[in-house]
Design a protein around this motif. Structure first.
Motif, PDB file in Angstrom:
ATOM      1  N   ILE A   8       0.919  -1.207   0.064  1.00 48.22           N
ATOM      2  CA  ILE A   8       0.112   0.008  -0.028  1.00 48.22           C
ATOM      3  C   ILE A   8       0.825   1.024   0.112  1.00 48.22           C
ATOM      4  CG2 ILE A   8      -1.701   1.218   1.369  1.00 48.22           C
ATOM      5  CD1 ILE A   8      -2.698  -1.496   2.440  1.00 48.22           C
ATOM      6  N   GLU A   9       0.575   2.104  -0.989  1.00 47.59           N
ATOM      7  CA  GLU A   9       1.725   3.255  -1.129  1.00 47.59           C
ATOM      8  C   GLU A   9       0.705   4.477  -1.246  1.00 47.59           C
ATOM      9  OE1 GLU A   9       3.247   2.589  -5.047  1.00 47.59           O
ATOM     10  OE2 GLU A   9       4.970   0.925  -4.171  1.00 47.59           O
ATOM     11  N   GLN A  10       1.265   5.689  -0.558  1.00 43.88           N
ATOM     12  CA  GLN A  10       0.600   6.670  -0.375  1.00 43.88           C
ATOM     13  C   GLN A  10       1.267   7.882  -1.356  1.00 43.88           C
ATOM     14  OE1 GLN A  10       0.256   8.697   3.393  1.00 43.88           O
ATOM     15  NE2 GLN A  10      -1.479   9.742   2.891  1.00 43.88           N
ATOM     16  N   TRP A  11       0.490   8.600  -1.894  1.00 44.43           N
ATOM     17  CA  TRP A  11       1.126   9.679  -2.847  1.00 44.43           C
ATOM     18  C   TRP A  11       1.503  10.829  -1.768  1.00 44.43           C
ATOM     19  CZ3 TRP A  11       3.318  10.245  -7.405  1.00 44.43           C
ATOM     20  CH2 TRP A  11       3.442  11.665  -7.500  1.00 44.43           C
ATOM     21  N   ALA A  12       2.768  11.446  -2.002  1.00 43.30           N
ATOM     22  CA  ALA A  12       3.347  12.353  -1.193  1.00 43.30           C
ATOM     23  C   ALA A  12       3.403  13.659  -2.334  1.00 43.30           C
ATOM     24  CB  ALA A  12       4.613  12.193  -0.448  1.00 43.30           C
ATOM     25  N   ARG A  13       3.124  14.642  -2.019  1.00 47.15           N
ATOM     26  CA  ARG A  13       3.084  15.838  -2.938  1.00 47.15           C
ATOM     27  C   ARG A  13       4.619  16.487  -2.895  1.00 47.15           C
ATOM     28  NH1 ARG A  13      -2.020  17.917  -0.606  1.00 47.15           N
ATOM     29  NH2 ARG A  13      -3.549  17.581  -2.212  1.00 47.15           N
ATOM     30  N   ALA A  14       5.096  17.071  -3.785  1.00 44.12           N
ATOM     31  CA  ALA A  14       6.518  17.482  -3.752  1.00 44.12           C
ATOM     32  C   ALA A  14       6.625  18.713  -2.775  1.00 44.12           C
ATOM     33  CB  ALA A  14       6.751  18.255  -5.220  1.00 44.12           C
ATOM     34  N   THR A  15       7.897  18.805  -2.252  1.00 44.52           N
ATOM     35  CA  THR A  15       8.024  19.733  -1.152  1.00 44.52           C
ATOM     36  C   THR A  15       9.505  20.486  -1.842  1.00 44.52           C
ATOM     37  OG1 THR A  15       9.368  18.374   0.160  1.00 44.52           O
ATOM     38  CG2 THR A  15       7.170  18.235   0.486  1.00 44.52           C
ATOM     39  N   GLU A  16       9.855  21.519  -0.890  1.00 41.56           N
ATOM     40  CA  GLU A  16      11.139  21.904  -1.294  1.00 41.56           C
ATOM     41  C   GLU A  16      12.239  21.028  -1.274  1.00 41.56           C
ATOM     42  OE1 GLU A  16      12.083  25.482   0.711  1.00 41.56           O
ATOM     43  OE2 GLU A  16       9.965  26.379   0.564  1.00 41.56           O
ATOM     44  N   ASP A  17      12.031  20.105  -0.268  1.00 43.54           N
ATOM     45  CA  ASP A  17      13.332  18.940  -0.024  1.00 43.54           C
ATOM     46  C   ASP A  17      13.027  17.958  -0.842  1.00 43.54           C
ATOM     47  OD1 ASP A  17      14.194  20.939   1.969  1.00 43.54           O
ATOM     48  OD2 ASP A  17      13.121  19.963   3.496  1.00 43.54           O
ATOM     49  N   ALA A  18      11.839  17.675  -1.523  1.00 41.93           N
ATOM     50  CA  ALA A  18      11.643  16.089  -2.019  1.00 41.93           C
ATOM     51  C   ALA A  18      10.673  16.285  -3.164  1.00 41.93           C
ATOM     52  CB  ALA A  18      11.228  15.074  -0.924  1.00 41.93           C
ATOM     53  N   PRO A  19      10.974  15.539  -4.218  1.00 41.24           N
ATOM     54  CA  PRO A  19      10.009  15.425  -5.482  1.00 41.24           C
ATOM     55  C   PRO A  19       8.766  14.643  -5.062  1.00 41.24           C
ATOM     56  CG  PRO A  19      11.670  13.759  -5.575  1.00 41.24           C
ATOM     57  CD  PRO A  19      12.063  14.700  -4.428  1.00 41.24           C
ATOM     58  N   ALA A  20       7.671  14.715  -5.763  1.00 38.00           N
ATOM     59  CA  ALA A  20       6.471  14.008  -5.412  1.00 38.00           C
ATOM     60  C   ALA A  20       6.947  12.778  -5.695  1.00 38.00           C
ATOM     61  CB  ALA A  20       5.483  14.476  -6.164  1.00 38.00           C
ATOM     62  N   ALA A  21       6.160  11.660  -4.913  1.00 36.87           N
ATOM     63  CA  ALA A  21       6.375  10.428  -5.222  1.00 36.87           C
ATOM     64  C   ALA A  21       5.619   9.435  -4.320  1.00 36.87           C
ATOM     65  CB  ALA A  21       7.917   9.974  -4.511  1.00 36.87           C
ATOM     66  N   TRP A  22       5.425   8.165  -5.024  1.00 34.63           N
ATOM     67  CA  TRP A  22       4.706   7.082  -4.073  1.00 34.63           C
ATOM     68  C   TRP A  22       5.354   6.662  -3.039  1.00 34.63           C
ATOM     69  CZ3 TRP A  22      -0.446   6.585  -4.714  1.00 34.63           C
ATOM     70  CH2 TRP A  22      -0.873   7.023  -6.012  1.00 34.63           C
TER      71      TRP A  22
END
Length: 113
Positions: A8-22
């Protein structure tokens, strides 16, 4: 029924420190059902955007006698998938017939006990 395990993976929006990713939030064991995966997601109780991925089929493709040979198996866990990947990297591509046969023989002996 296909065999494998669920992630089970959750979508994480992009932040200043990290790109958007599962982002993996949970692995269910080999043999779990889609219903069990959905129930596990409900138990997490966290709002968000999720995907349920069934990890199962692994294909080791190598050239043999001028043609592509596909060796198919199932991944029963994230650790099992990682071990197969490590074996592929270690062997540099060619399938290690003898190593795999030896492991299967040992597993068969252990099951018989």
């Amino acid at each position: 029924m296909p065999q494998g395990y669920y992630s089970i993976e959750q979508w994480a929006r992009a932040t200043e420190d990290a790109p958007a990713a599962w982002i993996v939030v949970l692995h269910l064991p080999f043999g779990a059902t889609l219903t069990a995966a959905e129930e596990a997601l409900e138990k997490l109780g966290k709002p968000g955007f999720y995907r349920i991925v069934q990890m199962q089929r692994v294909i080791w493709a190598e050239e043999e006698d001028g043609a592509l040979k596909l060796r198919k198996s199932h991944a029963s866990s994230p650790g099992g998938l990682e071990k197969m990947r490590e074996m592929f990297e270690r062997c540099g591509g060619p399938y290690p017939h003898e190593e795999v046969r030896a492991v299967r023989r040992l597993a068969k002996i252990k099951r018989a006990r």
